[in-house]
Design an enzyme around this catalytic site. Structure first.
Site, PDB file in Angstrom:
ATOM      1  N   LYS A 153      48.416   7.634 -69.198  1.00  0.00           N
ATOM      2  CA  LYS A 153      47.133   7.561 -69.903  1.00  0.00           C
ATOM      3  C   LYS A 153      47.010   8.756 -70.832  1.00  0.00           C
ATOM      4  O   LYS A 153      47.361   9.883 -70.427  1.00  0.00           O
ATOM      5  CB  LYS A 153      46.002   7.562 -68.866  1.00  0.00           C
ATOM      6  N   SER A 170      38.204   2.811 -67.994  1.00  0.00           N
ATOM      7  CA  SER A 170      38.725   3.359 -69.230  1.00  0.00           C
ATOM      8  C   SER A 170      40.255   3.349 -69.326  1.00  0.00           C
ATOM      9  O   SER A 170      40.798   3.479 -70.418  1.00  0.00           O
ATOM     10  CB  SER A 170      38.243   4.806 -69.401  1.00  0.00           C
ATOM     11  N   SER A 214      37.728   3.641 -63.241  1.00  0.00           N
ATOM     12  CA  SER A 214      38.640   3.440 -64.374  1.00  0.00           C
ATOM     13  C   SER A 214      40.093   3.146 -64.037  1.00  0.00           C
ATOM     14  O   SER A 214      40.866   2.802 -64.923  1.00  0.00           O
ATOM     15  CB  SER A 214      38.601   4.651 -65.300  1.00  0.00           C
TER      16      SER A 214
HETATM   17  N1  GLN Z   1      32.972   3.223 -66.622  1.00  0.00           N
HETATM   18  C1  GLN Z   1      32.585   4.475 -66.046  1.00  0.00           C
HETATM   19  C2  GLN Z   1      32.081   5.378 -67.140  1.00  0.00           C
HETATM   20  O1  GLN Z   1      31.950   4.934 -68.220  1.00  0.00           O
HETATM   21  C3  GLN Z   1      33.729   5.104 -65.323  1.00  0.00           C
HETATM   22  C4  GLN Z   1      34.769   5.610 -66.232  1.00  0.00           C
HETATM   23  C5  GLN Z   1      35.890   6.266 -65.507  1.00  0.00           C
HETATM   24  O2  GLN Z   1      36.142   5.984 -64.334  1.00  0.00           O
HETATM   25  N2  GLN Z   1      36.564   7.158 -66.209  1.00  0.00           N
HETATM   26  O3  GLN Z   1      31.798   6.513 -66.956  1.00  0.00           O
END
Ligand code: GLN
Length: 484
Positions: A76, A151, A175
């Site tokens: 990532k 994400s 995410s």
């Molecule tokens: N969707 C969640 C957010 O927008 C979690 C994102 C994540 O786990 N990095 O914060």
């Protein structure tokens, strides 16, 4: 030999290398060919450097391939990579080249893993769809009109599309698990503090962990073995409490699962619910016992998370000021330079979080929002502690829906946030959870989330392997099977 990389697990890739069926260079080349063929459409990689990848593979061949050495991997683009651009999906880090590897990348290198490149993500990991990337959205290999989740959507899409055998993602509120579920993969969010965050571009430090996104539960265990280590570069990391074991599928006699029935009333799609109920039946058929558990505060996880995570983000992102990293927009004085740089460099969702976080931490509102959210966080943690007095693990769907169409939730931040309702409480409690494929709804993958007490990774992997064997799910999207 011609290597078919579609659906190739890392475990199998290692076996091919060890059996001298191919060289690490040939294997890397096969993935690079696959990336060249399909990533124009999927857009899962932000950075690929074939020469660098092939050179790393040749090094492994020269060293004599052993263990996982020579197996490719994707990272990532939130993970720092020495000498390789790291953008965090943001314009503000365009052109930033770290001088050090993240610990997890360093350990990947030590294990001989060969990096294929850096994967797309929501800017600074803020999002659930990968649409908030400054470099454009990633498409779901199961249906290119849909999001891959987020994400870590790029890391999920590369594995589902056969553009890497496995990948690392990060999980702050879902995410790893949610994109794994949306793309038919296994995703492990480790216990807070068992994997180093050194070199991970920080979003919300008290919530996030790096973890594997893989085709099988065994691959998740193998990759977790590589990354779960003690480090002296992250004071919150102690490594795993016990060595990670690669599981074999088996029965579940003696296991008690908790099912939070009340949580399931909260807007779960019919098909997702049906697949979940089928997995409950599978659990019973394997000898497990199901009991209802009550997590009365977990349903406030969404509200608490969207105070705590933005608060931490607003502090973490203050370092992007045009002086130390990446983009600088010149202006007549230093204050105007900060403002112009941050205005041009951050996308709308990141600005929204910085504003929410700054507000929640401001002198007049700190007690009403931030402190209150931290109290709720403690109550959620106690909910789980109490539940684990009675049950070994808790089962929930990973996400309430299947992958949604690109654009469907972009104008409605609350609808986007609501997708994480089942994953966020786990991060707030600091405990691990595993998402395993749970069959299809409307032709799209759904995920089963198995949540356990702190440092129960070996149990979760064993339980996941049992469900995986019963489901016999094919992680290769149907459109790619014919191409194979
Ligand atoms: N969707 C969640 C957010 O927008 C979690 C994102 C994540 O786990 N990095 O914060």
């Amino acid at each position: 030999m011609a290597i078919d990389v579609i659906g190739l697990t890392a475990e199998r890739a290692a076996a091919l290398l060890r059996g001298r069926a191919c060289t690490a260079e040939e294997l890397a080349q096969a993935y690079l060919d696959r990336i060249a063929a399909v990533d124009g459409e999927i857009h899962s990689y932000l950075h690929v450097d074939p020469e660098r990848t092939l050179a790393a593979a040749r090094e492994q061949d020269a060293a004599g391939v052993d263990g996982l050495a020579g197996v490719p991997i994707a990272y990532k683009d939130l993970l720092s990579t020495r000498g390789v651009p790291t953008t965090a999906g943001s314009r503000i880090l365009k052109g930033f080249v770290p001088i050090e590897d993240a610990d997890v990348v360093r350990w990947g290198n030590e294990a001989g893993l060969v990096s294929l490149g850096k994967t797309n993500l929501d800017e600074f990991a803020m999002g659930s769809s990968t649409e908030h990337s400054a470099y454009g959205p990633t498409r779901n290999p199961w249906d290119p009109t849909r999001v891959p989740g987020g994400s870590s959507g790029g890391s999920a899409a590369v594995v589902a599309a056969g553009c890497a055998p496995w990948a690392l993602g990060t999980d702050t509120g879902g995410s790893i698990r949610q994109p794994a579920a949306f793309c038919g993969l296994v995703g492990l969010m480790p216990t807070y503090g068992s994997v180093s965050r050194f070199g991970v571009v920080a979003f919300a430090c008290s919530l996030e962990q790096v973890g594997p996104m893989t085709l099988t539960v065994r691959d998740a265990a193998l990759l977790q073995q590589v990354i779960a280590r003690d480090t002296d570069r992250d004071a919150t990391c102690t490594g795993p409490r016990a060595p990670i074991e690669v599981p074999e599928p088996g029965r579940l006699d003696g296991i008690t699962f908790g099912v939070p029935r009340v949580e399931l009333e909260a807007g779960v799609e019919e098909g997702v619910r049906a697949r979940f109920d089928e997995s409950l039946a599978i659990a019973e058929s394997l000898g497990a016992r199901l009991v209802d558990v009550d997590l009365p505060y977990a349903r406030h996880g969404l509200a608490a998370y969207y105070v705590i995570a933005p608060a931490e983000a607003s502090a973490n992102l203050s370092r992007f000021d045009g002086v130390r990293y990446g983009l600088r927009v010149d202006a007549p004085d230093v204050r105007a330079m900060y403002e112009a740089t941050r205005d041009a460099g951050f996308g709308a969702e990141v600005k929204r979080r910085i504003m929410i976080g700054t507000y929640a931490l401001s002198a007049g509102y700190h007690d009403a929002y931030y402190v209150q959210a931290q109290r709720v966080r403690t109550l959620i943690r106690r909910d789980f502690d109490a539940a684990f007095g009675d049950v070994d693990a808790i089962l929930l769907p990973t996400a309430p829906s299947v992958a949604f169409p690109i654009g469907a939730r972009l104008d409605d931040p609350l609808a986007m946030y609501a997708n994480d309702i089942f994953t966020l409480p786990v991060n707030l409690a600091g405990i691990p959870a595993l998402s395993v494929p749970n069959g299809l709804s409307e032709g799209l993958p759904t995920g089963l989330q198995i949540i356990g007490p702190a440092h129960s990774e070996n149990l979760l992997l064993r339980l996941g392997a049992a469900f995986e064997a019963e489901h016999a799910f094919d992680p290769v999207p149907p459109g790619l099977r014919s191409a194979a």
